[in-house]
Scaffold this active site. Sequence first.
Site, PDB file in Angstrom:
ATOM      1  N   SER A  96       0.830  -1.205   0.000  1.00  0.00           N
ATOM      2  CA  SER A  96       0.000   0.000   0.000  1.00  0.00           C
ATOM      3  C   SER A  96       0.872   1.266   0.000  1.00  0.00           C
ATOM      4  O   SER A  96       1.684   1.467  -0.908  1.00  0.00           O
ATOM      5  CB  SER A  96      -0.968  -0.047   1.187  1.00  0.00           C
ATOM      6  OG  SER A  96      -1.984   0.908   1.067  1.00  0.00           O
ATOM      7  N   ASP A 226      -9.732  -5.166  -4.433  1.00  0.00           N
ATOM      8  CA  ASP A 226      -9.118  -4.176  -3.538  1.00  0.00           C
ATOM      9  C   ASP A 226     -10.006  -2.936  -3.512  1.00  0.00           C
ATOM     10  O   ASP A 226     -10.121  -2.229  -4.514  1.00  0.00           O
ATOM     11  CB  ASP A 226      -7.717  -3.826  -4.045  1.00  0.00           C
ATOM     12  CG  ASP A 226      -6.908  -3.001  -3.062  1.00  0.00           C
ATOM     13  OD1 ASP A 226      -7.492  -2.147  -2.367  1.00  0.00           O
ATOM     14  OD2 ASP A 226      -5.681  -3.197  -2.997  1.00  0.00           O
ATOM     15  N   HIS A 255      -7.566  -5.647  -0.184  1.00  0.00           N
ATOM     16  CA  HIS A 255      -6.382  -4.810   0.002  1.00  0.00           C
ATOM     17  C   HIS A 255      -5.405  -5.432   1.000  1.00  0.00           C
ATOM     18  O   HIS A 255      -4.199  -5.441   0.778  1.00  0.00           O
ATOM     19  CB  HIS A 255      -6.809  -3.424   0.484  1.00  0.00           C
ATOM     20  CG  HIS A 255      -5.690  -2.441   0.574  1.00  0.00           C
ATOM     21  ND1 HIS A 255      -4.997  -2.011  -0.528  1.00  0.00           N
ATOM     22  CD2 HIS A 255      -5.135  -1.805   1.644  1.00  0.00           C
ATOM     23  CE1 HIS A 255      -4.068  -1.144  -0.160  1.00  0.00           C
ATOM     24  NE2 HIS A 255      -4.126  -1.004   1.161  1.00  0.00           N
TER      25      HIS A 255
END
Length: 275
Positions: A96, A226, A255
């Site tokens: 991320s 996601d 995610h």
Amino acid sequence: MDGTITTKDGVTIYYKDWGTGQPLVFSHGWPLSADDWDTQMLFFLSRGFRVIAADRRGHGRSSQTEEGNDMDHYAADLAALTEHLDLRNAVHIGHSTGGGEVARYVAQYGLERTAKIALLSAVPPIMVKSASNPDGLPIEVFDGLRAALAANRAQFYRDVPSGPFYGYNRPGATPSQGVIDNWWRQGMMGGTKAHYDCIKAFSETDFNDDLKKIDKPALILHGDDDQIVPYKDAGVLSAKVLKHATLKIYPGFPHGMPTTHADTINADLLAFIKG
């Protein structure tokens, strides 16, 4: 063991450094800490690697910074750590926001020290919608995150992992209360000002020039479900910009897939690192 370094601007950065062998350096997502990599750290440590993970400035056990909560500082902090530990032939793995940190660090500081990179559910090339990024997320999405954080951070940090982060809001999902609680614990350890500022850092930073400079083998992993960093405007585009990228899209993965689907992610990372 663990330790700390002090950056040029006086910030204390906490890190863990376990094992020997080829170094694997893990960069975590917002608003978490090095603890988010527990499953990966144990997995790779048991397979003979040296595993390193730091708490980003303003996160976890590092200083609760008022200033410098941006990608340039994050990358400089990572450079300071790799130099302090004199890491060579390292594999940098970012999830991320951490994927953005990896891209900027390697492009600006780490080409000589880095062997490979892996970007997991990562924010590059750029998240926010603009004329040059028409498929990005509207700025209002990120304004909403800022408003929720400012209004009631503790509740916001319950809602994110309970819902979209791990896909626990999907029909048939089986939420893990431990995973949700651990996300909340990590988030609440960090500084609210740093976390507020980091939303701009992960959403508005353009990593295209960084990706173009990286000539190392790159593995890009992203789930097609996601809900935080939509894969078509992230992993798919990053794979087109990087010179030596392998892209893998997982059907249905959320995610937070390094946690929810650790067995699959760890196996694919190991194959890439050894390949």
